[in-house]
Design a protein around this motif. Structure first.
Motif, PDB file in Angstrom:
ATOM      1  N   GLN A 101     117.425 114.471 -15.127  1.00 34.40           N
ATOM      2  CA  GLN A 101     118.025 114.790 -14.087  1.00 34.40           C
ATOM      3  C   GLN A 101     119.467 113.790 -13.695  1.00 34.40           C
ATOM      4  O   GLN A 101     120.550 114.198 -13.520  1.00 34.40           O
ATOM      5  CB  GLN A 101     117.918 114.443 -12.296  1.00 34.40           C
ATOM      6  N   LEU A 102     119.371 112.663 -14.489  1.00 33.97           N
ATOM      7  CA  LEU A 102     120.458 111.658 -13.393  1.00 33.97           C
ATOM      8  C   LEU A 102     121.596 111.999 -15.245  1.00 33.97           C
ATOM      9  O   LEU A 102     123.008 112.018 -14.725  1.00 33.97           O
ATOM     10  CB  LEU A 102     120.128 109.837 -14.433  1.00 33.97           C
ATOM     11  N   ASP A 104     121.847 114.576 -16.515  1.00 34.70           N
ATOM     12  CA  ASP A 104     123.255 116.440 -15.685  1.00 34.70           C
ATOM     13  C   ASP A 104     123.865 115.636 -14.329  1.00 34.70           C
ATOM     14  O   ASP A 104     125.218 116.138 -14.515  1.00 34.70           O
ATOM     15  CB  ASP A 104     122.015 116.825 -14.960  1.00 34.70           C
ATOM     16  N   GLU A 105     123.444 115.241 -13.778  1.00 27.36           N
ATOM     17  CA  GLU A 105     124.243 114.654 -12.801  1.00 27.36           C
ATOM     18  C   GLU A 105     125.626 113.710 -13.329  1.00 27.36           C
ATOM     19  O   GLU A 105     126.585 114.445 -12.949  1.00 27.36           O
ATOM     20  CB  GLU A 105     123.088 113.281 -11.411  1.00 27.36           C
ATOM     21  N   THR A 106     125.189 112.835 -14.313  1.00 28.35           N
ATOM     22  CA  THR A 106     126.693 112.079 -14.830  1.00 28.35           C
ATOM     23  C   THR A 106     127.441 113.781 -16.190  1.00 28.35           C
ATOM     24  O   THR A 106     128.339 113.370 -15.205  1.00 28.35           O
ATOM     25  CB  THR A 106     125.619 111.422 -15.694  1.00 28.35           C
ATOM     26  N   ARG A 109     129.164 114.655 -13.027  1.00 26.62           N
ATOM     27  CA  ARG A 109     130.586 113.952 -12.389  1.00 26.62           C
ATOM     28  C   ARG A 109     131.675 113.670 -13.844  1.00 26.62           C
ATOM     29  O   ARG A 109     132.530 113.800 -13.331  1.00 26.62           O
ATOM     30  CB  ARG A 109     129.717 112.404 -12.372  1.00 26.62           C
TER      31      ARG A 109
END
Length: 172
Positions: A101-102, A104-106, A109
């Motif tokens: 998930q992190l 994917d978020e990165t 961004r």
């Protein structure tokens, strides 16, 4: 023979028979007592052997109880280890999901930063990124250091979201 002699002979025979009966009775009584004593000794030996066997059986019972307790402890330890392994597997799975998930978020961004950065062209792929998410200096269009012969230019990275170099140099 006279009657008194016959009576004395009969009395003598009776006395001899009585003495023989007494001797036989005493001898058989002693034999019976000796036999009874021998049986008592044999019974005492059997009881002693039975006591030793009972003591060995008790020792085996103690050893069996200890082995059963050790087996139960080993089973409990194995169950606890399995529970721990299951918990760690769940935790690993959860952390892996969080990491995905992190990432994917990165990635989102970084895509947003690429969209906002005027130095990034739309057709450039993300493989130019360094491991820390920065853009290599040559990809960001900063070639001025290379033109003047700065040897640090190849190892310098610019992070577009921060607008600064990762080598600590204040030049941007």
């Amino acid at each position: 023979m006279d009657t008194s002699t016959v009576i004395w002979i009969i009395v003598a025979i009776v006395v001899v028979i009585v003495i023989i009966a007494i001797v036989v009775a005493l001898t058989s009584r002693r034999a019976r007592e000796a036999r009874a004593e021998q049986q008592r000794r044999k019974a005492a030996e059997i009881r002693a052997e039975a006591q030793q066997t009972q003591e060995r059986a008790a020792a085996h019972d103690v050893a069996a109880s200890q082995a059963a307790a050790a087996a139960a402890k080993a089973e409990a330890d194995a169950r606890a280890a399995q529970l721990q392994a299951d918990r760690l597997a769940r935790e690993s799975e959860s952390r892996g999901a969080e990491a995905a998930q992190l990432r994917d978020e990165t990635d989102a961004r970084l895509r947003k930063a690429d969209d906002l950065d005027p130095d990034v062209t739309a057709d450039r792929d993300r493989s130019d990124r360094t491991a820390d998410g920065g853009v290599p200096r040559h990809a960001a269009g900063a070639t001025d250091d290379a033109a003047v012969g700065d040897s640090r230019a190849d190892a310098t990275t610019v992070r577009p979201e921060e607008g600064r170099r990762t080598d600590g140099d204040p030049r941007t």
